[in-house]
Design a protein around this motif. Structure first.
Motif, PDB file in Angstrom:
ATOM      1  N   ALA A  22     -29.132  74.285  23.166  1.00  0.00           N
ATOM      2  CA  ALA A  22     -30.577  74.208  23.181  1.00  0.00           C
ATOM      3  C   ALA A  22     -31.094  75.496  23.070  1.00  0.00           C
ATOM      4  CB  ALA A  22     -30.652  73.637  24.708  1.00  0.00           C
ATOM      5  N   ALA A  23     -30.433  76.635  23.446  1.00  0.00           N
ATOM      6  CA  ALA A  23     -31.056  77.747  23.342  1.00  0.00           C
ATOM      7  C   ALA A  23     -31.144  77.994  21.859  1.00  0.00           C
ATOM      8  CB  ALA A  23     -30.584  78.920  24.056  1.00  0.00           C
ATOM      9  N   PHE A  24     -30.009  77.863  21.163  1.00  0.00           N
ATOM     10  CA  PHE A  24     -29.818  78.175  19.767  1.00  0.00           C
ATOM     11  C   PHE A  24     -30.974  77.405  19.043  1.00  0.00           C
ATOM     12  CE2 PHE A  24     -28.079  76.857  15.711  1.00  0.00           C
ATOM     13  CZ  PHE A  24     -27.902  78.238  14.945  1.00  0.00           C
ATOM     14  N   VAL A  25     -30.878  75.865  19.314  1.00  0.00           N
ATOM     15  CA  VAL A  25     -31.878  75.027  18.535  1.00  0.00           C
ATOM     16  C   VAL A  25     -33.474  75.659  18.566  1.00  0.00           C
ATOM     17  CG1 VAL A  25     -32.834  72.667  18.495  1.00  0.00           C
ATOM     18  CG2 VAL A  25     -30.526  72.972  18.664  1.00  0.00           C
ATOM     19  N   LEU A  26     -33.729  75.996  19.969  1.00  0.00           N
ATOM     20  CA  LEU A  26     -35.041  76.494  20.235  1.00  0.00           C
ATOM     21  C   LEU A  26     -35.590  77.597  19.347  1.00  0.00           C
ATOM     22  CD1 LEU A  26     -35.477  75.838  24.091  1.00  0.00           C
ATOM     23  CD2 LEU A  26     -36.658  74.614  22.029  1.00  0.00           C
ATOM     24  N   ASP A  32     -39.763  70.306  14.531  1.00  0.00           N
ATOM     25  CA  ASP A  32     -41.105  70.316  15.081  1.00  0.00           C
ATOM     26  C   ASP A  32     -41.016  70.232  16.593  1.00  0.00           C
ATOM     27  OD1 ASP A  32     -40.304  67.736  15.730  1.00  0.00           O
ATOM     28  OD2 ASP A  32     -41.619  66.877  14.003  1.00  0.00           O
ATOM     29  N   ALA A  33     -42.077  70.493  17.293  1.00  0.00           N
ATOM     30  CA  ALA A  33     -42.216  70.550  18.888  1.00  0.00           C
ATOM     31  C   ALA A  33     -41.558  69.314  19.533  1.00  0.00           C
ATOM     32  CB  ALA A  33     -43.471  70.787  19.128  1.00  0.00           C
ATOM     33  N   SER A  34     -41.777  68.149  19.017  1.00  0.00           N
ATOM     34  CA  SER A  34     -41.153  67.039  19.585  1.00  0.00           C
ATOM     35  C   SER A  34     -39.792  66.949  19.503  1.00  0.00           C
ATOM     36  CB  SER A  34     -41.860  65.610  18.975  1.00  0.00           C
ATOM     37  OG  SER A  34     -41.402  65.647  17.550  1.00  0.00           O
ATOM     38  N   LEU A  35     -39.171  67.118  18.184  1.00  0.00           N
ATOM     39  CA  LEU A  35     -37.803  67.112  18.189  1.00  0.00           C
ATOM     40  C   LEU A  35     -36.992  68.355  19.234  1.00  0.00           C
ATOM     41  CD1 LEU A  35     -37.154  66.363  14.528  1.00  0.00           C
ATOM     42  CD2 LEU A  35     -36.839  65.045  16.263  1.00  0.00           C
ATOM     43  N   ARG A  36     -37.900  69.462  19.167  1.00  0.00           N
ATOM     44  CA  ARG A  36     -37.198  70.609  19.947  1.00  0.00           C
ATOM     45  C   ARG A  36     -37.377  70.128  21.336  1.00  0.00           C
ATOM     46  NH1 ARG A  36     -39.799  76.336  17.820  1.00  0.00           N
ATOM     47  NH2 ARG A  36     -38.678  75.952  15.620  1.00  0.00           N
ATOM     48  N   TRP A  37     -38.256  69.667  21.981  1.00  0.00           N
ATOM     49  CA  TRP A  37     -38.202  69.164  23.396  1.00  0.00           C
ATOM     50  C   TRP A  37     -37.374  67.975  23.481  1.00  0.00           C
ATOM     51  CZ3 TRP A  37     -39.737  72.406  26.746  1.00  0.00           C
ATOM     52  CH2 TRP A  37     -40.882  73.137  26.349  1.00  0.00           C
ATOM     53  N   THR A  38     -37.143  67.354  22.889  1.00  0.00           N
ATOM     54  CA  THR A  38     -36.044  66.248  22.826  1.00  0.00           C
ATOM     55  C   THR A  38     -34.756  66.733  22.966  1.00  0.00           C
ATOM     56  OG1 THR A  38     -37.561  64.466  21.402  1.00  0.00           O
ATOM     57  CG2 THR A  38     -35.072  64.112  21.782  1.00  0.00           C
ATOM     58  N   GLY A  39     -34.445  67.611  22.031  1.00  0.00           N
ATOM     59  CA  GLY A  39     -32.809  68.379  22.240  1.00  0.00           C
ATOM     60  C   GLY A  39     -33.003  69.149  23.594  1.00  0.00           C
ATOM     61  N   VAL A  40     -33.895  69.638  24.183  1.00  0.00           N
ATOM     62  CA  VAL A  40     -33.848  70.579  25.382  1.00  0.00           C
ATOM     63  C   VAL A  40     -33.641  69.405  26.363  1.00  0.00           C
ATOM     64  CG1 VAL A  40     -35.194  71.735  27.210  1.00  0.00           C
ATOM     65  CG2 VAL A  40     -35.494  72.376  24.644  1.00  0.00           C
ATOM     66  N   ALA A  41     -34.166  68.200  26.444  1.00  0.00           N
ATOM     67  CA  ALA A  41     -34.002  67.157  27.545  1.00  0.00           C
ATOM     68  C   ALA A  41     -32.419  66.770  27.353  1.00  0.00           C
ATOM     69  CB  ALA A  41     -34.894  65.890  27.188  1.00  0.00           C
ATOM     70  N   VAL A  42     -32.097  66.415  26.191  1.00  0.00           N
ATOM     71  CA  VAL A  42     -30.555  65.957  25.848  1.00  0.00           C
ATOM     72  C   VAL A  42     -29.595  67.225  26.458  1.00  0.00           C
ATOM     73  CG1 VAL A  42     -28.941  65.478  24.308  1.00  0.00           C
ATOM     74  CG2 VAL A  42     -31.096  64.408  23.924  1.00  0.00           C
ATOM     75  N   ALA A  43     -29.924  68.284  26.362  1.00  0.00           N
ATOM     76  CA  ALA A  43     -29.252  69.295  26.812  1.00  0.00           C
ATOM     77  C   ALA A  43     -29.086  69.329  28.465  1.00  0.00           C
ATOM     78  CB  ALA A  43     -29.699  70.775  26.270  1.00  0.00           C
ATOM     79  N   ILE A  44     -30.546  69.201  28.807  1.00  0.00           N
ATOM     80  CA  ILE A  44     -30.457  69.439  30.385  1.00  0.00           C
ATOM     81  C   ILE A  44     -29.761  68.075  31.077  1.00  0.00           C
ATOM     82  CG2 ILE A  44     -32.065  68.924  32.394  1.00  0.00           C
ATOM     83  CD1 ILE A  44     -34.213  70.442  30.787  1.00  0.00           C
TER      84      ILE A  44
END
Length: 448
Positions: A22-26, A32-44
């Motif tokens: 998740a840190a690498f993706v961010l 875009d912002a929506s995909l990034r936050w989706t990736g963060v949620a999946v990582a969590i």
């Protein structure tokens, strides 16, 4: 690296992987912002799931280990962990410890059972007190001695039981005492104990009076059997001959040879009465042996004198070192004469007899050895009036032993190891070395 530690390390790295991604993706992905936050949620979510998985992998083996240790603490040594698991050697060591504790418990229970049976079989009363002198253990003999139920005795102090005085003074002594269950003469022994870091005391009470009474009763029974046998042997022919003479006297007229019959019958009665008188005289002699009057006796001179007294065959004297004992010379000579007479009678007509003396660990040993057939197969050789010889009195060996024991010595009779015959040994204690001018040196030497 041990298996469990490797398992924890790899699981921890796996838990951290979603967060790193998740840190690498961010940081680098052109999303875009929506995909990034989706990736963060999946990582969590992935991190939480992996954390729970890692928690179970780490904690559940520890639960197993804790359960095994708790079972050992509670005294249950039957549980075993599965070997070859993630804990590896730890489970193996705990299983080995459980097996050892189980084996030691079994040995302890067997020893306790054996100790309990041993204490129950003892005639001696056994008491165990703690450091406050309160009763913690007693055997059935102790319970009978106190004449009370076991549950009423536990926890009572030695003073309340009337035993405090017995725990004081010498560790071994003889005394007359009155217990609730028995009176008499007792051998009292006590010693210090230590268990679990705490002190205590052991008290053992043995009724020696009862043992002595049993021995006295057995001795009286043996004596009465011998006396009854000898008296019956004399009275039976006397009674028979008296009846014959009474029948002869009732005839009318008397036969021509009645005088000879009467004379023979009276001679038989007189002979048996004389034999019975000799027997009773021998008994009186054995029963009234006076206390010894010790004097210095030189063994070489005494042995040489004894050898000259025997005329039926030549007694060989095997000279030893110069030894002087403190003894009653008349009694010692009588004891040795009895041993020598038995040896000569066993060795006649073609055997030999040897006399010798020697020192043996603070004792003087006088040995009489013969070439006879050996000792008779009997355990009653030292019983008064027991004899295997026709016409024997049965007091020779008994008198010899009584004299030796009165001098704090003893007599033994055994077969020879090198040839047929008997080796009779009389031993006496040697006096301790005396300084110049001591009392033993001032005593006149007897036997020359």
């Amino acid at each position: 690296m041990p298996r469990f530690e490797r398992r924890v390390l790899l699981g921890s790295l796996l838990v951290a992987t979603p967060g790193l991604l998740a840190a690498f993706v961010l940081a680098w992905a052109p999303w875009d912002a929506s995909l990034r936050w989706t990736g963060v949620a999946v990582a969590i979510v992935a991190t939480l799931l992996l954390a729970r998985w890692q928690y179970r992998r780490v904690v559940f083996p520890l639960y197993t280990l804790s359960g095994l240790l708790e079972a050992l603490r509670q005294g249950d040594y039957s549980l075993r962990g599965v070997q070859g698991g993630v804990l590896g050697d730890a489970i193996y060591d705990i299983n080995a410890l459980a097996e050892r504790l189980q084996r030691e418990r079994l040995e302890f229970e067997e020893s306790s059972y054996l100790l309990g049976k041993t204490l129950a079989a003892l005639d001696s009363a056994v008491f165990v007190f703690d450091e406050g002198q309160r009763l913690r253990l007693l055997n059935p003999a102790a319970q009978r001695l106190l004449d009370a139920e076991r549950h009423r005795l536990f926890g009572l102090s030695a003073a309340e039981l009337g035993l405090a005085a017995l725990l004081e003074g010498p560790s071994a002594r003889l005394l007359t005492h009155a217990f609730p269950g028995r009176n008499g003469r007792f051998d009292i022994r006590h010693a210090a104990l230590r268990s679990g870091g705490r002190g205590g005391q052991l008290l053992v009470v043995n009724d020696v009076g009862r043992v002595l009474r049993e021995e006295e009763r057995a001795a009286w029974q043996r004596l009465l059997r011998v006396l009854g046998h000898e008296v019956n042997n004399s009275l039976a022919p006397i009674q028979s001959m008296a009846g014959t003479l009474a029948t002869l006297a009732s005839r009318d007229p008397l036969p021509d040879d009645w005088r000879e019959d009467f004379r023979g019958g009276l001679e038989l009665i007189g002979h048996r009465a004389e034999a019975l008188g000799r027997f009773l005289s021998s008994y009186s002699r054995l029963a009234r042996l006076p206390p010894p009057q010790p004097r210095a006796v030189e063994l070489s001179a005494l042995v040489a004198k004894l050898a000259k007294l025997e005329q039926r065959l030549t007694v060989a004297v095997e000279a030893g070192e110069s030894l002087t004992v403190a003894a009653d010379p008349d009694q010692l000579e009588q004891a040795l004469i009895n041993l020598l007479r038995n040896a000569v009678e066993a060795a006649l007509p073609d055997g030999g007899v040897r006399l010798r003396w020697r020192r043996d660990d603070g004792r003087a040993l006088i040995e009489v050895e013969d070439d006879g057939p050996g000792p008779p197969p009997s355990d009653n050789l030292f019983v008064p009036f027991f004899t295997t010889k026709p016409g024997g009195s049965g007091i020779g060996l008994a008198l010899a032993r009584q004299i030796a024991e009165a001098h704090e010595g003893g007599v033994s009779l055994c077969g020879r190891d090198d040839a047929s015959g008997v080796l009779a040994t009389l031993w006496l204690p040697l006096p301790p070395p005396q300084p110049a001018g001591g009392s033993l040196r001032e005593m006149r030497i007897v036997g020359e």
